[in-house]
Design a protein around this motif. Structure first.
Motif, short mmCIF file in Angstrom:
data_model
loop_
_atom_site.label_atom_id
_atom_site.label_comp_id
_atom_site.label_asym_id
_atom_site.label_seq_id
_atom_site.Cartn_x
_atom_site.Cartn_y
_atom_site.Cartn_z
N UNK A 324 6.96 -2.88 -13.54
CA UNK A 324 8.08 -3.75 -13.91
C UNK A 324 8.21 -4.95 -12.98
N UNK A 325 7.62 -4.87 -11.81
CA UNK A 325 7.57 -5.99 -10.85
C UNK A 325 6.15 -6.02 -10.31
N UNK A 326 5.25 -6.68 -11.04
CA UNK A 326 3.81 -6.54 -10.82
C UNK A 326 3.31 -7.11 -9.50
N UNK A 327 4.17 -7.76 -8.74
CA UNK A 327 3.75 -8.26 -7.42
C UNK A 327 3.88 -7.17 -6.35
N UNK A 328 4.44 -6.02 -6.70
CA UNK A 328 4.72 -4.98 -5.71
C UNK A 328 3.78 -3.78 -5.84
N UNK A 329 3.25 -3.34 -4.71
CA UNK A 329 2.45 -2.11 -4.62
C UNK A 329 3.05 -1.24 -3.52
N UNK A 330 3.25 0.03 -3.83
CA UNK A 330 3.73 0.98 -2.83
C UNK A 330 2.56 1.84 -2.37
N UNK A 331 2.60 2.25 -1.10
CA UNK A 331 1.52 3.07 -0.54
C UNK A 331 2.09 4.13 0.39
N UNK A 332 1.41 5.28 0.44
CA UNK A 332 1.83 6.37 1.33
C UNK A 332 0.65 6.83 2.16
N UNK A 333 0.93 7.26 3.40
CA UNK A 333 -0.17 7.56 4.31
C UNK A 333 0.01 8.92 4.99
N UNK A 334 -0.94 9.22 5.87
CA UNK A 334 -1.01 10.53 6.52
C UNK A 334 0.09 10.79 7.52
N UNK A 335 0.71 9.75 8.09
CA UNK A 335 1.73 9.98 9.12
C UNK A 335 3.11 10.21 8.52
N UNK A 336 3.21 10.26 7.19
CA UNK A 336 4.49 10.53 6.54
C UNK A 336 5.27 9.29 6.15
N UNK A 337 4.78 8.12 6.50
CA UNK A 337 5.48 6.88 6.15
C UNK A 337 4.95 6.33 4.83
N UNK A 338 5.78 5.50 4.20
CA UNK A 338 5.32 4.77 3.02
C UNK A 338 5.83 3.34 3.10
N UNK A 339 5.11 2.45 2.43
CA UNK A 339 5.40 1.02 2.51
C UNK A 339 5.40 0.40 1.14
N UNK A 340 6.06 -0.75 1.05
CA UNK A 340 6.03 -1.56 -0.16
C UNK A 340 5.46 -2.92 0.23
N UNK A 341 4.48 -3.38 -0.54
CA UNK A 341 3.77 -4.63 -0.24
C UNK A 341 3.99 -5.63 -1.37
N UNK A 342 4.29 -6.87 -0.97
CA UNK A 342 4.48 -7.97 -1.91
C UNK A 342 3.20 -8.81 -1.92
N UNK A 343 2.45 -8.75 -3.01
CA UNK A 343 1.16 -9.41 -3.08
C UNK A 343 1.26 -10.93 -3.13
N UNK A 344 2.47 -11.46 -3.27
CA UNK A 344 2.64 -12.91 -3.22
C UNK A 344 2.53 -13.42 -1.79
N UNK A 345 2.77 -12.52 -0.83
CA UNK A 345 2.69 -12.90 0.59
C UNK A 345 1.28 -12.56 1.10
N UNK A 346 0.37 -13.49 0.98
CA UNK A 346 -1.04 -13.21 1.25
C UNK A 346 -1.27 -12.88 2.71
N UNK A 347 -0.63 -13.57 3.61
CA UNK A 347 -0.87 -13.37 5.04
C UNK A 347 -0.28 -12.06 5.55
N UNK A 348 0.93 -11.74 5.10
CA UNK A 348 1.60 -10.51 5.53
C UNK A 348 2.34 -9.89 4.35
N UNK A 349 1.65 -9.07 3.55
CA UNK A 349 2.27 -8.53 2.33
C UNK A 349 3.36 -7.49 2.55
#
Length: 464
Positions: A324-349
């Motif tokens: 529904x907001x195609x610029x956003x990708x969420x990710x989860x990792x081994x340390x228990x944290x998760x993040x949301x990345x904005x693909x419009x921000x190329x340098x620091x998503x």
């Protein structure tokens, strides 16, 4: 999140009935908030969930443990808010011995629950006039408790364990499986789904039969087993698969089969853990890896990804592309944290980062109904629902506490975006989830991997 902690008088616990009150809005004392992964139970204590937090909660099993399942889309309507519910799904087993494995194709029907008011009037106003409604609700709950769902199951033999299974969006009867043998296979399960659709009461011992069925396509070009697999939502039949040797292969459909490019996409330095197609661009997909990065690929360019960035300091296990907001990708990792990345921000998503879970993230998925909502599961035995549009409002909290005439002593460091916690009180299991796209936004399917127990969870988190 609010759970009752009671201390039993002996090791043999007894069920304690909830105390009745003419005015349920007045609490005898502040409710204790159990913090999963932080608080520990003392001897003789146990946790009890609040049934008011759920419209429906029911578990069922299809046999062996599994690592993956998927919801099969049907033609029964896109918006279903009235009980009883029904849905179809597929799951792949991790049996004790390789020859015992199978694909489970199932239909769960007669899911009967309760539609509730977002906030009961009696809890806010203390109006005794609604007592009769409350009592009738309790009677309804008793009836629903006796109404069990009906499980119909078909089993199809699978060579080796199933690491991941995915149903095609456009042709739900076509499924792909990633096997621990190193083979990716595509199956036509239409005959089994049709049989489930026509079935009435389950025939005795029919669920125990394991059918022999040949796959449509078997690809043996991967150098190792893998877990990453995704169908394109825009190009019917297009598939990508990634393995533990950092290779990604593209499957292009033909009129009768698939052509799999033997030359892989290579851009990661370690195992590819998950793949997701763009919801808006047919030639774009994303990958995540044990190397801690997320890469964005264009199928027309194989030499290197269009974009690659460091997402986490540890293994990136799962990703989810917001439809529904195609610029956003969420990710989860081994340390228990998760993040949301904005693909419009190329340098620091990086748009947001949350460190709530105590162990590795095992699945993450955006809601198909609300762009700001997502669900997360972890090896700490929790499923959490988040709304990233929320911020803490001290005045609103104070007003709500005054209306409720009680105060839950929630920790100050609890993220305001955290809506709901479903905790599984079983040791040594990890959780995988999926939103049921055609049901209300709080309906999820959850699997406890090592116990092959699937749970339909309809919570009130979004309503409140």
């Amino acid at each position: 999140m609010v759970r009752t902690v009671r201390k039993a008088k002996s090791k043999k616990t007894k069920k304690v009935e909830a105390s009745s009150s003419s005015n349920p809005a007045v609490a005898s004392g502040p409710a204790k908030v159990w913090q999963p992964g932080v608080d520990e139970l003392e001897d003789g204590e146990e946790l009890q969930f609040d049934p008011e937090a759920y419209n429906y909660l029911r578990g069922f099993s299809i046999g062996w443990s599994c690592l993956s399942f998927d919801v099969v889309r049907d033609q029964l309507g896109l918006v279903r808010s009235e009980f009883p519910h029904m849905f179809y799904g597929v799951a792949g087993t991790q049996a004790e011995k390789a020859p015992w494995n199978y694909i489970g194709i199932f239909k769960l029907s007669n899911i009967s629950g309760k539609k509730r008011e977002p906030i009961p009037a009696s809890a806010v106003d203390g109006d005794a006039g609604v007592d009769s409604d409350s009592s009738s609700d309790e009677e309804d709950e008793e009836i629903n408790e006796d109404t069990k769902p009906v499980l119909h199951l078909k089993k199809v033999a699978h060579a080796g364990g199933v690491n991941r299974i995915r149903s095609m969006t456009q042709k739900p009867h076509v499924c792909a499986t990633w096997g621990d043998t190193g083979h990716v296979q595509v199956w036509d399960l239409s005959s089994f789904l049709n049989s489930l659709a026509e079935s009435g009461a389950p025939a005795p011992k029919q669920d125990d039969i394991i059918h022999r069925h040949l796959p449509l396509k078997v690809f043996s070009g991967h150098k190792d087993e893998g877990y990453a697999l995704d169908w394109s939502p825009l190009v019917t039949g297009r598939l990508v698969s990634g393995d533990c040797k950092k290779c990604i292969h593209l499957w292009e459909p033909t009129p009768t089969n698939w052509n799999v490019d033997p030359n892989p996409y290579v851009g990661h330095t370690a195992s590819v853990e998950d793949l997701q197609w763009s919801p808006t661009e047919a030639d774009i997909f994303a990958s995540c890896s044990v190397d801690g990065t997320i890469a964005i690929w264009d199928v027309r360019e194989k030499n290197k990804p269009r974009m690659s960035f460091k997402a986490h300091e540890t293994d990136v296990n799962v990703i989810s592309w917001n439809r529904l907001a195609s610029c956003m990708i969420a990710s989860g990792c081994d340390d228990g944290s998760f993040s949301v990345h904005d693909l419009r921000q190329i340098q620091d998503p990086l748009a947001a980062h949350f460190k709530y879970h105590k162990k590795a993230i095992t699945s993450i998925e955006w809601s198909p109904h609300e762009a700001s909502s997502l669900a997360v599961t972890s090896e700490d035995h929790q499923l959490t629902i988040w709304d990233l549009s929320l911020e803490r409002d001290a005045e609103e909290e104070a007003e709500f506490r005054a209306k409720m005439k009680e105060q839950a002593n929630a920790p100050e460091d609890l993220p305001p975006q955290l809506l709901f916690v479903h905790q599984v009180l079983i040791f040594s299991c990890c959780l995988i989830l999926s939103w049921l796209y055609h049901f209300p936004c709080t309906v999820l399917l959850l699997v406890k991997v090592k116990f092959m127990s699937l749970t339909v969870c309809m919570s009130r988190a979004r309503e409140i």
